[in-house]
Motif scaffolding. Structure first.
Motif, PDB file in Angstrom:
ATOM      1  N   ARG A  45       0.813  -1.220   0.000  1.00 16.18           N
ATOM      2  CA  ARG A  45       0.000   0.000   0.000  1.00 16.18           C
ATOM      3  C   ARG A  45       0.844   1.267   0.000  1.00 16.18           C
ATOM      4  O   ARG A  45       0.408   2.314  -0.476  1.00 16.18           O
ATOM      5  CB  ARG A  45      -0.925   0.005   1.220  1.00 16.18           C
ATOM      6  CG  ARG A  45      -1.956  -1.105   1.211  1.00 16.18           C
ATOM      7  CD  ARG A  45      -2.897  -0.987   2.391  1.00 16.18           C
ATOM      8  NE  ARG A  45      -3.857  -2.070   2.437  1.00 16.18           N
ATOM      9  CZ  ARG A  45      -4.970  -2.128   1.705  1.00 16.18           C
ATOM     10  NH1 ARG A  45      -5.244  -1.145   0.869  1.00 16.18           N
ATOM     11  NH2 ARG A  45      -5.791  -3.154   1.804  1.00 16.18           N
ATOM     12  N   ASN A  46       2.056   1.180   0.546  1.00  8.05           N
ATOM     13  CA  ASN A  46       2.891   2.365   0.702  1.00  8.05           C
ATOM     14  C   ASN A  46       3.696   2.602  -0.570  1.00  8.05           C
ATOM     15  O   ASN A  46       4.556   1.791  -0.938  1.00  8.05           O
ATOM     16  CB  ASN A  46       3.814   2.188   1.909  1.00  8.05           C
ATOM     17  CG  ASN A  46       4.587   3.446   2.223  1.00  8.05           C
ATOM     18  OD1 ASN A  46       5.455   3.867   1.456  1.00  8.05           O
ATOM     19  ND2 ASN A  46       4.293   4.069   3.355  1.00  8.05           N
ATOM     20  N   ASP A  51       8.301   1.889  -4.352  1.00 10.02           N
ATOM     21  CA  ASP A  51       9.333   2.518  -5.177  1.00 10.02           C
ATOM     22  C   ASP A  51      10.724   2.072  -4.749  1.00 10.02           C
ATOM     23  O   ASP A  51      11.592   1.807  -5.598  1.00 10.02           O
ATOM     24  CB  ASP A  51       9.233   4.043  -5.075  1.00 10.02           C
ATOM     25  CG  ASP A  51       8.009   4.601  -5.795  1.00 10.02           C
ATOM     26  OD1 ASP A  51       7.433   3.876  -6.635  1.00 10.02           O
ATOM     27  OD2 ASP A  51       7.639   5.759  -5.523  1.00 10.02           O
ATOM     28  N   GLU A  52      10.947   1.981  -3.440  1.00 13.23           N
ATOM     29  CA  GLU A  52      12.263   1.583  -2.940  1.00 13.23           C
ATOM     30  C   GLU A  52      12.587   0.148  -3.341  1.00 13.23           C
ATOM     31  O   GLU A  52      13.728  -0.156  -3.731  1.00 13.23           O
ATOM     32  CB  GLU A  52      12.307   1.728  -1.418  1.00 13.23           C
ATOM     33  CG  GLU A  52      13.691   1.439  -0.839  1.00 13.23           C
ATOM     34  CD  GLU A  52      13.705   1.533   0.676  1.00 13.23           C
ATOM     35  OE1 GLU A  52      14.705   2.027   1.227  1.00 13.23           O
ATOM     36  OE2 GLU A  52      12.713   1.095   1.307  1.00 13.23           O
ATOM     37  N   ASP A  56      15.747   0.151  -5.587  1.00  9.01           N
ATOM     38  CA  ASP A  56      16.982  -0.141  -4.863  1.00  9.01           C
ATOM     39  C   ASP A  56      17.085  -1.575  -4.367  1.00  9.01           C
ATOM     40  O   ASP A  56      18.086  -1.940  -3.758  1.00  9.01           O
ATOM     41  CB  ASP A  56      17.102   0.790  -3.641  1.00  9.01           C
ATOM     42  CG  ASP A  56      17.054   2.261  -4.017  1.00  9.01           C
ATOM     43  OD1 ASP A  56      17.597   2.604  -5.091  1.00  9.01           O
ATOM     44  OD2 ASP A  56      16.466   3.052  -3.246  1.00  9.01           O
ATOM     45  N   ARG A  57      16.069  -2.386  -4.575  1.00  8.95           N
ATOM     46  CA  ARG A  57      16.021  -3.759  -4.047  1.00  8.95           C
ATOM     47  C   ARG A  57      16.109  -3.761  -2.521  1.00  8.95           C
ATOM     48  O   ARG A  57      16.705  -4.635  -1.896  1.00  8.95           O
ATOM     49  CB  ARG A  57      17.132  -4.656  -4.615  1.00  8.95           C
ATOM     50  CG  ARG A  57      17.458  -4.481  -6.081  1.00  8.95           C
ATOM     51  CD  ARG A  57      16.255  -4.512  -6.976  1.00  8.95           C
ATOM     52  NE  ARG A  57      15.485  -5.774  -6.896  1.00  8.95           N
ATOM     53  CZ  ARG A  57      14.219  -5.906  -7.309  1.00  8.95           C
ATOM     54  NH1 ARG A  57      13.572  -4.861  -7.793  1.00  8.95           N
ATOM     55  NH2 ARG A  57      13.611  -7.049  -7.211  1.00  8.95           N
ATOM     56  N   GLN A  73       8.890  -7.665  -8.493  1.00  8.88           N
ATOM     57  CA  GLN A  73       8.333  -6.422  -9.010  1.00  8.88           C
ATOM     58  C   GLN A  73       7.193  -6.009  -8.086  1.00  8.88           C
ATOM     59  O   GLN A  73       6.287  -6.803  -7.821  1.00  8.88           O
ATOM     60  CB  GLN A  73       7.820  -6.606 -10.439  1.00  8.88           C
ATOM     61  CG  GLN A  73       7.407  -5.297 -11.118  1.00  8.88           C
ATOM     62  CD  GLN A  73       7.029  -5.502 -12.568  1.00  8.88           C
ATOM     63  OE1 GLN A  73       6.978  -6.642 -13.055  1.00  8.88           O
ATOM     64  NE2 GLN A  73       6.758  -4.408 -13.280  1.00  8.88           N
ATOM     65  N   ALA A  74       7.252  -4.789  -7.570  1.00 11.51           N
ATOM     66  CA  ALA A  74       6.275  -4.333  -6.585  1.00 11.51           C
ATOM     67  C   ALA A  74       5.265  -3.381  -7.214  1.00 11.51           C
ATOM     68  O   ALA A  74       5.581  -2.632  -8.152  1.00 11.51           O
ATOM     69  CB  ALA A  74       6.990  -3.651  -5.421  1.00 11.51           C
ATOM     70  N   PHE A  75       4.042  -3.395  -6.670  1.00  8.58           N
ATOM     71  CA  PHE A  75       2.940  -2.602  -7.207  1.00  8.58           C
ATOM     72  C   PHE A  75       2.131  -2.008  -6.051  1.00  8.58           C
ATOM     73  O   PHE A  75       2.053  -2.582  -4.973  1.00  8.58           O
ATOM     74  CB  PHE A  75       1.999  -3.477  -8.048  1.00  8.58           C
ATOM     75  CG  PHE A  75       2.665  -4.188  -9.188  1.00  8.58           C
ATOM     76  CD1 PHE A  75       2.716  -3.611 -10.445  1.00  8.58           C
ATOM     77  CD2 PHE A  75       3.236  -5.446  -9.002  1.00  8.58           C
ATOM     78  CE1 PHE A  75       3.324  -4.269 -11.503  1.00  8.58           C
ATOM     79  CE2 PHE A  75       3.846  -6.119 -10.055  1.00  8.58           C
ATOM     80  CZ  PHE A  75       3.896  -5.517 -11.310  1.00  8.58           C
ATOM     81  N   THR A  76       1.495  -0.878  -6.338  1.00 12.70           N
ATOM     82  CA  THR A  76       0.596  -0.275  -5.341  1.00 12.70           C
ATOM     83  C   THR A  76      -0.866  -0.597  -5.617  1.00 12.70           C
ATOM     84  O   THR A  76      -1.737  -0.230  -4.830  1.00 12.70           O
ATOM     85  CB  THR A  76       0.762   1.252  -5.305  1.00 12.70           C
ATOM     86  OG1 THR A  76       0.561   1.772  -6.622  1.00 12.70           O
ATOM     87  CG2 THR A  76       2.139   1.646  -4.794  1.00 12.70           C
TER      88      THR A  76
END
Length: 374
Positions: A45-46, A51-52, A56-57, A73-76
């Motif tokens: 959620r954050n 983004d981090e 930046d892994r 891979q991260a998503f909001t």
């Protein structure tokens, strides 16, 4: 409680995995899955955390400077994380399981397996978390991942074992079921998964171990030492076994990784928030003063009510869990509560033997415990 997911599958790995929850445990499990060669789609959620992770892994808010592997891979947006996923790990606090499952239902593909990585019993309904997910996501196969795991060690690629449990369809073998497929998908390097068909036993172990850890913390914080801790762990294990078997689980599951293993870890290391919470209570802090007033999620606080409510509905008494509930929620005095716990009638060690003997020196036992604290 032992509903069967009528869904069979070939014995092969998943290739793409969604992880719902970018906290410490969700991010750590994402790292384990990526090391096993899976494409991981992580929902958080954050936006800054997401983004981090992508840039930046790192997830410094939860895992410090531990570098995450490629493949995450991260998503909001939860819909983006579930896009193309063959299975999903649901890694949110137990209080958020129902809402998260409801959100997933609207956007995930039909029959996608859901793996519960939280531990608890829903207070309002008395449902295990697998049953909560089944209510919100009918038709989706459900599994649970549990065991003695600290997130920072998983993220750092240190040796970790878990149990993955899923019910079997009629005629299905354990080595071709959902639990086996998940274990094949996640086991790599230092991360090793065992399989089980006892979903109830695995879930009860996870829900109760945090309550027992609070009891161990209270005891230590009040000044008691190793003998008392050992007693609480062992008798806490008996309470876990009693409730699990009453609900259709197996005693050997409670003696395994998701029961005794997780209980031992949570009750013996101050990395456990539940143990630290109990330590602070035992040392004289009020509930609202623990963790310097920070809003820390301590799962055993919630579960001390839901577990004892569930046990009461089945005519069971869980003395240690009841003591934790009384201290945490009813403002019961720690000194007198531990004294009463020690002065209870004598019993057979096995709950399968119905023996209750009046304590010959109950008053002396109670006074001794209270005097040691005072």
């Amino acid at each position: 409680m032992n509903a069967i997911d009528h869904w069979t599958m070939p014995r092969r790995r998943f290739e793409t995995l969604a992880v719902i929850g970018a906290g410490a445990f969700g991010t750590a499990l994402s790292a384990a899955a990526a090391r096993a060669g899976l494409a991981v789609r992580l929902f958080g959620r954050n936006a800054e955390t997401v983004d981090e992770i992508n840039r930046d892994r790192l997830n410094t808010a939860y895992l410090g400077d531990t570098v995450l592997p490629d493949g995450i891979q991260a998503f909001t947006e939860i819909e983006d994380a579930l896009q193309g996923a063959e299975a999903a790990l649901l890694v949110v606090p137990s209080a958020g399981i129902r809402d998260a499952a409801r959100a997933m239902r609207a956007v995930c593909r039909p029959l996608m397996p859901v793996v519960i990585c939280a531990k608890g019993v829903e207070p309002s309904t008395g449902l295990l978390l697998s049953d909560v997910v089944r209510e919100e996501m009918p038709g989706h196969p459900v599994a649970a991942l549990s065991g003695p795991t600290f997130a920072d060690e998983i993220a750092a690629d240190l040796p970790t074992t878990v149990t993955i449990a899923a019910a079997l369809a009629p005629g299905e073998a354990l080595d071709t079921g959902l639990a086996a497929r998940l274990a094949l998908s996640l086991s790599a390097g230092s991360f090793r998964a065992y399989v089980s068909d006892d979903l109830t036993g695995v879930e009860i172990g996870g829900a109760m171990k945090n309550v027992i850890a609070i009891a161990c913390g209270i005891s230590r914080g009040a000044g008691f030492r190793a003998n008392m801790t050992a007693a609480l762990i062992t008798r806490g294990l008996a309470e876990m076994t009693q409730l699990a078997t009453e609900l259709g689980g197996r005693a050997d599951t409670i003696s395994g990784l998701s029961g005794l293993g997780d209980l031992t870890l949570t009750c013996s290391s101050e990395q456990s928030r539940n143990l630290r919470f109990g330590l602070q209570l035992g040392g004289g802090a009020k509930r609202e003063q623990t963790f310097d007033g920070a809003p820390v999620i301590v799962e055993g606080v919630r579960n001390s009510v839901s577990v004892t409510d569930l046990a009461r509905r089945h005519g069971l008494t869980l003395p240690i869990c009841e003591a934790v509930r009384a201290i945490v929620h009813d403002d019961a005095d720690i000194v007198s509560t531990l004294g009463l716990l020690w002065a209870r009638p004598l019993e057979a060690e096995s709950h399968e033997i119905d023996v209750t003997i009046r304590h010959p020196n109950a008053s002396e036992a109670r006074e001794k415990i209270e005097g040691l604290i005072g």
